[in-house]
Design a protein around this motif. Structure first.
Motif, PDB file in Angstrom:
ATOM      1  N   SER A 100       0.821  -1.266  -0.038  1.00 38.90           N
ATOM      2  CA  SER A 100      -0.055   0.103  -0.006  1.00 38.90           C
ATOM      3  C   SER A 100       0.913   1.189   0.009  1.00 38.90           C
ATOM      4  O   SER A 100       2.171   1.096   0.346  1.00 38.90           O
ATOM      5  CB  SER A 100      -0.953   0.055   1.192  1.00 38.90           C
ATOM      6  OG  SER A 100      -1.861  -0.942   1.042  1.00 38.90           O
ATOM      7  N   ARG A 125      -4.832  -2.654  -2.870  1.00 34.89           N
ATOM      8  CA  ARG A 125      -4.047  -1.946  -1.855  1.00 34.89           C
ATOM      9  C   ARG A 125      -4.595  -0.585  -1.808  1.00 34.89           C
ATOM     10  O   ARG A 125      -5.471   0.104  -2.208  1.00 34.89           O
ATOM     11  CB  ARG A 125      -2.713  -1.828  -2.553  1.00 34.89           C
ATOM     12  CG  ARG A 125      -2.033  -3.330  -2.655  1.00 34.89           C
ATOM     13  CD  ARG A 125      -1.878  -3.773  -1.223  1.00 34.89           C
ATOM     14  NE  ARG A 125      -1.289  -5.113  -1.435  1.00 34.89           N
ATOM     15  CZ  ARG A 125      -1.923  -6.503  -1.418  1.00 34.89           C
ATOM     16  NH1 ARG A 125      -3.175  -6.455  -1.297  1.00 34.89           N
ATOM     17  NH2 ARG A 125      -1.083  -7.707  -1.317  1.00 34.89           N
ATOM     18  N   ASP A 126      -4.073  -0.041  -0.357  1.00 34.58           N
ATOM     19  CA  ASP A 126      -4.466   1.530  -0.318  1.00 34.58           C
ATOM     20  C   ASP A 126      -3.599   2.451  -0.951  1.00 34.58           C
ATOM     21  O   ASP A 126      -2.258   2.427  -1.065  1.00 34.58           O
ATOM     22  CB  ASP A 126      -4.433   1.603   1.268  1.00 34.58           C
ATOM     23  CG  ASP A 126      -5.640   1.083   2.039  1.00 34.58           C
ATOM     24  OD1 ASP A 126      -6.854   1.251   1.376  1.00 34.58           O
ATOM     25  OD2 ASP A 126      -5.652   0.509   2.973  1.00 34.58           O
ATOM     26  N   TYR A 128      -3.253   6.528   0.251  1.00 37.86           N
ATOM     27  CA  TYR A 128      -3.505   7.664   1.203  1.00 37.86           C
ATOM     28  C   TYR A 128      -2.746   8.784   0.787  1.00 37.86           C
ATOM     29  O   TYR A 128      -1.571   8.653   0.541  1.00 37.86           O
ATOM     30  CB  TYR A 128      -3.540   7.059   2.395  1.00 37.86           C
ATOM     31  CG  TYR A 128      -4.729   6.519   2.948  1.00 37.86           C
ATOM     32  CD1 TYR A 128      -5.360   5.175   2.484  1.00 37.86           C
ATOM     33  CD2 TYR A 128      -5.164   6.606   4.225  1.00 37.86           C
ATOM     34  CE1 TYR A 128      -6.253   4.592   2.897  1.00 37.86           C
ATOM     35  CE2 TYR A 128      -6.149   5.799   5.114  1.00 37.86           C
ATOM     36  CZ  TYR A 128      -6.751   5.013   4.109  1.00 37.86           C
ATOM     37  OH  TYR A 128      -7.843   4.102   4.794  1.00 37.86           O
ATOM     38  N   VAL A 320      -3.370   2.766   7.133  1.00 38.80           N
ATOM     39  CA  VAL A 320      -3.060   1.947   6.208  1.00 38.80           C
ATOM     40  C   VAL A 320      -2.645   0.418   6.926  1.00 38.80           C
ATOM     41  O   VAL A 320      -3.162  -0.471   6.413  1.00 38.80           O
ATOM     42  CB  VAL A 320      -1.967   2.413   5.158  1.00 38.80           C
ATOM     43  CG1 VAL A 320      -1.444   1.058   4.311  1.00 38.80           C
ATOM     44  CG2 VAL A 320      -2.460   3.492   4.179  1.00 38.80           C
ATOM     45  N   ASN A 323      -5.329  -1.321   8.212  1.00 40.21           N
ATOM     46  CA  ASN A 323      -6.085  -1.746   7.091  1.00 40.21           C
ATOM     47  C   ASN A 323      -5.538  -3.002   6.638  1.00 40.21           C
ATOM     48  O   ASN A 323      -6.117  -4.244   6.495  1.00 40.21           O
ATOM     49  CB  ASN A 323      -6.293  -0.840   6.049  1.00 40.21           C
ATOM     50  CG  ASN A 323      -7.131   0.030   6.279  1.00 40.21           C
ATOM     51  OD1 ASN A 323      -8.032   0.073   7.269  1.00 40.21           O
ATOM     52  ND2 ASN A 323      -6.968   1.136   5.501  1.00 40.21           N
ATOM     53  N   THR A 329      -9.354  -2.837   2.948  1.00 37.95           N
ATOM     54  CA  THR A 329      -8.759  -1.564   2.303  1.00 37.95           C
ATOM     55  C   THR A 329      -9.499  -0.240   2.780  1.00 37.95           C
ATOM     56  O   THR A 329     -10.885  -0.705   3.033  1.00 37.95           O
ATOM     57  CB  THR A 329      -8.399  -1.444   0.939  1.00 37.95           C
ATOM     58  OG1 THR A 329      -9.663  -1.717   0.380  1.00 37.95           O
ATOM     59  CG2 THR A 329      -7.488  -2.474   0.436  1.00 37.95           C
ATOM     60  N   GLY A 330      -9.008   0.897   2.921  1.00 39.17           N
ATOM     61  CA  GLY A 330      -9.988   1.942   3.302  1.00 39.17           C
ATOM     62  C   GLY A 330     -10.712   2.530   2.149  1.00 39.17           C
ATOM     63  O   GLY A 330     -10.569   2.186   0.885  1.00 39.17           O
ATOM     64  N   GLY A 332     -11.450   4.358  -1.144  1.00 33.11           N
ATOM     65  CA  GLY A 332     -10.789   4.584  -2.316  1.00 33.11           C
ATOM     66  C   GLY A 332     -11.283   6.001  -2.957  1.00 33.11           C
ATOM     67  O   GLY A 332     -12.090   6.961  -2.354  1.00 33.11           O
TER      68      GLY A 332
END
Length: 429
Positions: A100, A125-126, A128, A320, A323, A329-330, A332
């Motif tokens: 991520s 994947r994240d 951020y 992240v 998560n 995942t957070g 998006g």
């Protein structure tokens, strides 16, 4: 609690990167408790490996950023090198290899955020980037999560500390632009080349990101109207004070009244002293959000600097990592509305126009006629004159920016108008 550490690769170890590494070390126990697992700095990619970096194990330092992000054991990549390339390639490579990403790269997110989000979704994947806008101020997460059930109509903010320091100095001391810029440079608030700040490029990238998140639509850097602040003068501040206003470089993101489009713009503007943004001093940032249910919200704090920006990076890193442990995942990219981005000409605003005119009968009538012909209503007029020369200051009511621009162009063609001394929009009323 998991005992195997989550491994972090750091791309860049300058002002922000070195603070990220320091906080990871000094707050290691707290981060472990908050995440539910220890985090370990597994590699640091830099351009100059010979430079001494206090607190960082030299064995972790590498110049091969690509090899670092391709390692299969990296859980999170923190990108703080900035710019478009190689950052874009490194982020997409990291996502493809299972990591991520946490980024502070406003220019890249503003230009290619949609593609990067698609890559994050593709690989589960994240991505951020709280630190990309307004430094330590929590802003992206509140817009994306806390206001997810609301409808945001407007985001109005000071998102560049350098320009706010300069304009604040001009306002409080009466200094000219160059004098205030020299002071900002001497104090370390302005870069040796301040173009990205004073011409509004930095703020425009942040405006694109804020508009995209606030209005759930795709807004690119090229969609943002931009004017710099290098033409703002002490005379402009004197006029602003007479109106009970000050001048700020604002990033303004708006949803049209009919909800059918959005606009994003950056330019200097007069705002009333009664507005919360008018009291934002020195190098601080502040963002004013207007939402249907929540009403008016104000976010304020340091918008740049190593420690404040690192604070935002570490906040994303914690989220992240959590998560990652939860195998989720957070939030998006949310661009479901797909609203068109309108032009600056569609924006409804007010103008403050200062004209140098001939001091003779009939001039005011000619000027008023031009405004009427373009459908622009005049709010106030102030005229001073001496020795055949006069200054005429006109403040309009709200009108489409295209009509106001057309009015100014027509005024320039009048024989009695010697010149347009300044044009400034009036916001926040």
């Amino acid at each position: 609690m998991r005992t195997r550490p989550l491994k972090v690769a750091l791309l860049g170890c300058g002002v922000v990167g070195s603070e990220v590494a320091r906080i990871m070390t000094t707050h290691a126990d707290d981060l472990t408790a908050r995440i539910g697992a220890p985090v370990e700095l597994a590699g640091v990619a830099v351009r100059r490996p010979s430079k001494v970096r206090e607190g960082i194990d030299p064995s972790l330092v590498t110049t091969d950023a690509t090899a670092l992000v391709k390692r299969g054991d990296i859980d999170v990549v923190v990108e703080v090198i900035g710019g478009i390339e190689p950052a874009r390639g490194l982020i997409t490579t990291a996502l493809a290899h299972g990591a991520s990403v946490v980024s502070a790269n406003k220019a890249l997110i503003a230009q290619d955020g949609a593609a990067l989000h698609e890559a994050a979704v593709e690989h589960g994947r994240d991505l951020y980037y709280e630190a990309a806008v307004a430094g330590a101020i929590p802003l992206i997460r509140p817009l994306r999560e806390s206001l997810a059930g609301d409808k945001v109509n407007r985001v109005l903010g000071i998102v560049n500390g350098t320009t706010n320091f300069i304009l604040d100095a001009m306002d409080t001391t009466g200094a000219g632009y160059q004098e205030a810029l020299d002071e900002a440079t001497a104090l370390g608030y302005a870069e040796a080349d301040p173009t990205a700040d004073v011409e509004g490029f930095d703020a425009a990238a942040k405006a694109a990101i804020l508009a995209g998140i606030a209005f759930h639509t795709r807004v690119r850097l090229d969609d943002v109207y931009r004017e710099g602040m290098t033409e703002v003068t002490a005379a402009d501040f004197a006029s602003a004070k007479r109106m009970g206003c000050t001048i700020k470089l604002l990033a303004i993101c708006e949803r049209a009244a009919d909800g059918g489009s959005v606009t994003a713009r950056v330019h200097p503007a007069m705002i009333p002293l009664s507005h919360p943004l008018a009291s934002v001093r020195e190098a601080y940032n502040a963002v004013f959000v207007e939402a249907e249910a929540a009403g008016q919200l104000m976010f304020y704090g340091p918008g740049a600097g190593g420690a404040p920006t690192a604070s935002a990076v570490l906040g994303d890193l914690v989220a992240v990592c959590r998560n990652k442990l939860a195998e989720s995942t957070g939030p998006g990219d949310s661009a479901y509305t797909q609203l068109p981005v309108g032009s600056m000409g569609e924006v409804v605003t007010r103008y403050h126009i200062s004209l140098d005119v001939a001091d003779k009968p009939g001039v005011l009538a000619q000027v008023a006629t031009v405004f009427a012909e373009h459908g622009v209503s005049i709010d106030t007029v102030r005229q001073t004159g001496k020795d055949g020369e006069a200054s005429l200051v006109v403040v309009t009511h709200r009108a489409p920016d295209a009509a106001l621009t057309g009015t100014v162009d027509a005024l320039r063609r009048l024989d009695t108008v010697r010149g347009v001394a300044s044009i400034m929009r009036v916001e926040g009323e």
